[in-house]
Design an enzyme around this catalytic site. Structure first.
Site, PDB file in Angstrom:
ATOM      1  N   ALA A  69      37.855  33.196  34.255  1.00 57.25           N
ATOM      2  CA  ALA A  69      39.128  33.715  34.763  1.00 57.25           C
ATOM      3  C   ALA A  69      40.114  33.978  33.619  1.00 57.25           C
ATOM      4  O   ALA A  69      39.844  33.688  32.448  1.00 57.25           O
ATOM      5  CB  ALA A  69      39.712  32.735  35.769  1.00 57.25           C
ATOM      6  N   HIS A  70      41.262  34.473  33.980  1.00 53.24           N
ATOM      7  CA  HIS A  70      42.267  34.880  32.977  1.00 53.24           C
ATOM      8  C   HIS A  70      42.788  33.703  32.150  1.00 53.24           C
ATOM      9  O   HIS A  70      42.979  32.614  32.652  1.00 53.24           O
ATOM     10  CB  HIS A  70      43.445  35.637  33.608  1.00 53.24           C
ATOM     11  CG  HIS A  70      44.086  35.015  34.817  1.00 53.24           C
ATOM     12  ND1 HIS A  70      45.156  35.570  35.439  1.00 53.24           N
ATOM     13  CD2 HIS A  70      43.774  33.909  35.515  1.00 53.24           C
ATOM     14  CE1 HIS A  70      45.494  34.828  36.456  1.00 53.24           C
ATOM     15  NE2 HIS A  70      44.680  33.824  36.534  1.00 53.24           N
ATOM     16  N   ASN A  71      42.995  33.998  30.880  1.00 50.24           N
ATOM     17  CA  ASN A  71      43.578  33.055  29.934  1.00 50.24           C
ATOM     18  C   ASN A  71      42.702  31.836  29.634  1.00 50.24           C
ATOM     19  O   ASN A  71      43.172  30.869  29.029  1.00 50.24           O
ATOM     20  CB  ASN A  71      44.970  32.583  30.392  1.00 50.24           C
ATOM     21  CG  ASN A  71      45.986  33.719  30.406  1.00 50.24           C
ATOM     22  OD1 ASN A  71      46.082  34.459  31.369  1.00 50.24           O
ATOM     23  ND2 ASN A  71      46.695  33.898  29.310  1.00 50.24           N
TER      24      ASN A  71
ATOM     25  N   GLN B 148      48.542  42.221  35.080  1.00 55.12           N
ATOM     26  CA  GLN B 148      47.732  41.497  34.079  1.00 55.12           C
ATOM     27  C   GLN B 148      47.627  42.409  32.860  1.00 55.12           C
ATOM     28  O   GLN B 148      46.821  43.326  32.832  1.00 55.12           O
ATOM     29  CB  GLN B 148      46.353  41.191  34.662  1.00 55.12           C
ATOM     30  CG  GLN B 148      46.387  40.435  35.994  1.00 55.12           C
ATOM     31  CD  GLN B 148      46.721  38.963  35.844  1.00 55.12           C
ATOM     32  OE1 GLN B 148      46.164  38.272  34.979  1.00 55.12           O
ATOM     33  NE2 GLN B 148      47.666  38.481  36.631  1.00 55.12           N
TER      34      GLN B 148
END
Lengths: 348, 348, 348
Positions: free
Chosen positions: A240-242, A199
């Site tokens: 969470a991511h993005n 990541q």
């Protein structure tokens, strides 16, 4: 900090009734007022308390007419509530106006520090970090390499920001909040073992954002997880991511948003809501607490509830019937019996 | 860090088309590429971006045939996605390759440190702790007495591990995660007051486990709470005392598992799931987000949803009818009226 | 720490059978006993293990009659479980009996320290903080200005308490828990932007309270958020501003309570429950896990489930019918067909 009624009245452009030399050193609710405290009366429901309060000084609306003698000093202003909030802010600013660099702290030689900053003991500022002016970094904060912190931002004790993330100006992040930990990305192999997907993106938090305690906002796999200007996040939230959260959206505690979802502007999201990944929520959407959002919401301003969620009015009507399900089943059973009887009658 | 197309191509065993001296210093998505960035094209859906991207270097599959002129340098490889992930990892390793012991840090004289470790400032390593080789302990980490940390494990800033716990090799624990706090065990007396049951067990985390930010895994009352090899836990998860989670099970954010429950191998558990204590979940079970598990799941591979949860297909069919409950009630009412009418007719 | 059977028997006022010089240095479950460990047998279900256990010493009830030869030494006591819990406590006390002030730590010159305290390295104690006797402050704890900590209280590594909060005597707060972060209070303006309402109240935690890991209790806007004597909070719980939780109430992990709600005494609240703001929950109420409480519960001792929650018995009966909804719909459809047929018959 101690102020006279006169000093406070001047600050609020108010008018004094009573002893203008009386001194106060703290704020209180009118029903909990004590000698030396300053309170306010805005809601008429609380008017009876003004005759019994032990507060030394009470801010009231200019049109307030006492029905009995009042023991405390009054300050009359246009709007007592607004004036009191103004005092809360002044009080808070004085309280939180820390300055200087406490020791021991760790500031990388390559970090760039702005002016008038506070750096508490045991705070850590990594390589090439860029800290704006008047930033308050409380004890035990961690700021990773290459992080940028905008002017006038406050990071309370133990906030932690991983490398490469950017925090805007005038933000407040509360204790235990984690910005930029790895997104949860793994690819399974044929033996059901998971291999981590590195990541390497970051988190961008724009200006005027406030984030509560123990919330976590993960870094993007690539690119950025983005929290837009004016967003307010409560405690213990998972982003969470993005993910991208639009301007001025407000999210209550313990809500979770899965990867790559985009939330619109001006949304209001209740507590303990779960939102799946890779969907889009339109602007001004409202989501009731504990709802589960499993697919995109495309209508601006829609209000939903349930898990999975649908229109809140429909949900409420549905839930009314849900609560009667045992009766409903009984009614069906009765209908079946009656029909059986009728069939017998008609066939006979 | 800056690399030429030639260097990267050699690393990936690829073939260059274009300027092999072009330099890149970061990774980007193809649609967000900028001069100096390296991107990849694997999904044909993204093919149009290759003609407009400003990335300097793009990794493509060996069979990619451009339909228009391409401005960037290309590297052809067997599998563009796999090669890009490989670069992400190399990038990450370089980024995270911290070494040495920063000051001030606190390392007990009785702790045993491995080789090539990183210990960040303000990290605390307690008595008789045993730290393997190449372990990365970021700033402000707490490692209690008698804790064991296996080789190549990374503890990000502010991870905290209570005394007597064991962490395996090649694990990654993210910021704010707490390992080994007391389990929630109290016995009520006759006045409804609660007396604590001392929690003197520990937590054992096996190899290749990753745990996200602000998660907590409680120590056992006696014996061990166990997280088996290859398990992946997301952020803000609660794992209570004496729980055991089987190999390669993956759990999404904000899920909670109550005391003494055993989760099987290769399970996939969604976000915000709640699992009661003292039950057993079979291997390969999948649990939908926000579900509540109130009793053991004994069928391997079962997929469930709902609170309390049951078979996911049945749940989805049930929920379709749930959403129509007001109509259903109306239909019952109509039936009742019709029956009443029919009764009158037949009795007349 | 190593003890002989004789020493332990004297501590427990028991009677020894076997080698009274055998030494033990740890506690274990009977089924996991090893040479050198001490175990207990209280539940007859576990009796078979006593013939095979490798524990060196086992505590048994005075009326236990072995059916086969027993290899380990026995200590007979009135109640084996109670005696074992007593040993757990002794063990724990010895383990956790840290003393002294580690360096570097930061203690403000104006802080008042009690006697026999432990202050771990990197702990921070702010201006005018007041720390009682025998308080244990683990490494990396943050104690803000004017905070009060009562006697015999333990704050594990990384607990953080904002300024002006008060913690009682004999409390235990676990790692990552945050006391006194700002409440989530904002007022929208006409452009949907939110202005913060300053949060200048505090948190008061009374005596004998235990709070788990990564929980957060927000400070009041004005006045106090109050956790009454004997309350037990698990991990990852959210308590919003101006909430009050009554004596001896127990709350499981990941539950959230919104602003200004008052919870009664002796309540038991399951995990992942959500409770809205500005309501009142009566004494001795029980709330099942994952429930949502949207309005006050006024009946003492009521037990509820569901979201929104209602009486637990009704909920369970309702859920039984919920699971049969597809069948119910089918039965309604069949009734409709039969009625249609009957109508035709009767009208013909």
């Amino acid at each position: 900090m101690e102020f006279t009624a006169k000093q406070i009245s001047e600050l609020l452009h108010g008018t004094i009734e009573g002893n203008e030399q009386v001194k106060v050193n703290r704020l209180s609710k009118i029903e909990e007022g004590e000698s030396g405290s300053l309170s306010f009366l805005a809601n008429p429901k609380y008017a009876p308390y003004i005759y019994s309060t032990r507060a030394s000084l009470v801010i009231v609306n200019s049109d307030f007419i006492p029905e009995q003698p009042v023991a405390c000093t009054l300050i009359r202003v246009d709007n007592a509530y607004t004036s009191f909030v103004q005092l809360l802010e002044v009080y808070n600013e004085i309280q939180l106006n820390k300055k200087g660099i406490e020791q021991p702290s760790f500031i990388s030689a390559s970090a760039k520090m702005g002016q008038d900053c506070y750096v508490g003991a045991f705070a850590y500022i990594g390589n090439n970090a860029w800290i704006g002016n008047n930033v308050k970094i409380y004890p035990q904060v961690f700021i990773g390499d290459n992080v940028v912190i905008g002017d006038h931002t406050t990071l309370f004790a133990g906030v932690r920001i991983y490398s490469d993330c950017k925090i805007g100006a005038n933000c407040t992040l509360h204790t235990g909040t984690v910005i930029g930990a790895d997104g949860f990305g793994f690819t399974p192999n044929s033996e059901n073992q998971y291999k981590k997907v590195a990541q390497i993106g970051n988190v961008i938090i724009e200006d005027h954002v406030e984030i509560g305690a123990n919330t976590s906002v993960d870094r993007a796999t690539l690119g950025s997880t983005i929290i837009r200007r004016g967003v307010k996040l409560d405690n213990l939230i998972q982003v969470a991511h993005n993910v991208e959260i639009g301007e001025n959206t407000v999210i209550a505690a313990q809500t979770g948003i899965a990867g790559s979802t985009r939330i619109g502007k001006d949304c209001m999201i209740g507590g303990q809501v779960g939102i799946v990944g890779h969907i889009t929520i339109a602007n001004k959407v409202k989501i009731a607490a504990q709802s589960g959002i499993g697919s995109s919401i495309t209508n601006e301003g829609e209000i939903v509830q349930g898990s999975p969620a649908f229109n809140i009015g429909d949900y409420k009507r549905t839930y009314v019937v849900f609560r009667k399900l045992p009766q409903l089943e009984k009614r069906i059973k009765e209908l079946e019996q009656m029909i059986a009887e009728l069939k017998q009658i008609t066939s006979s």
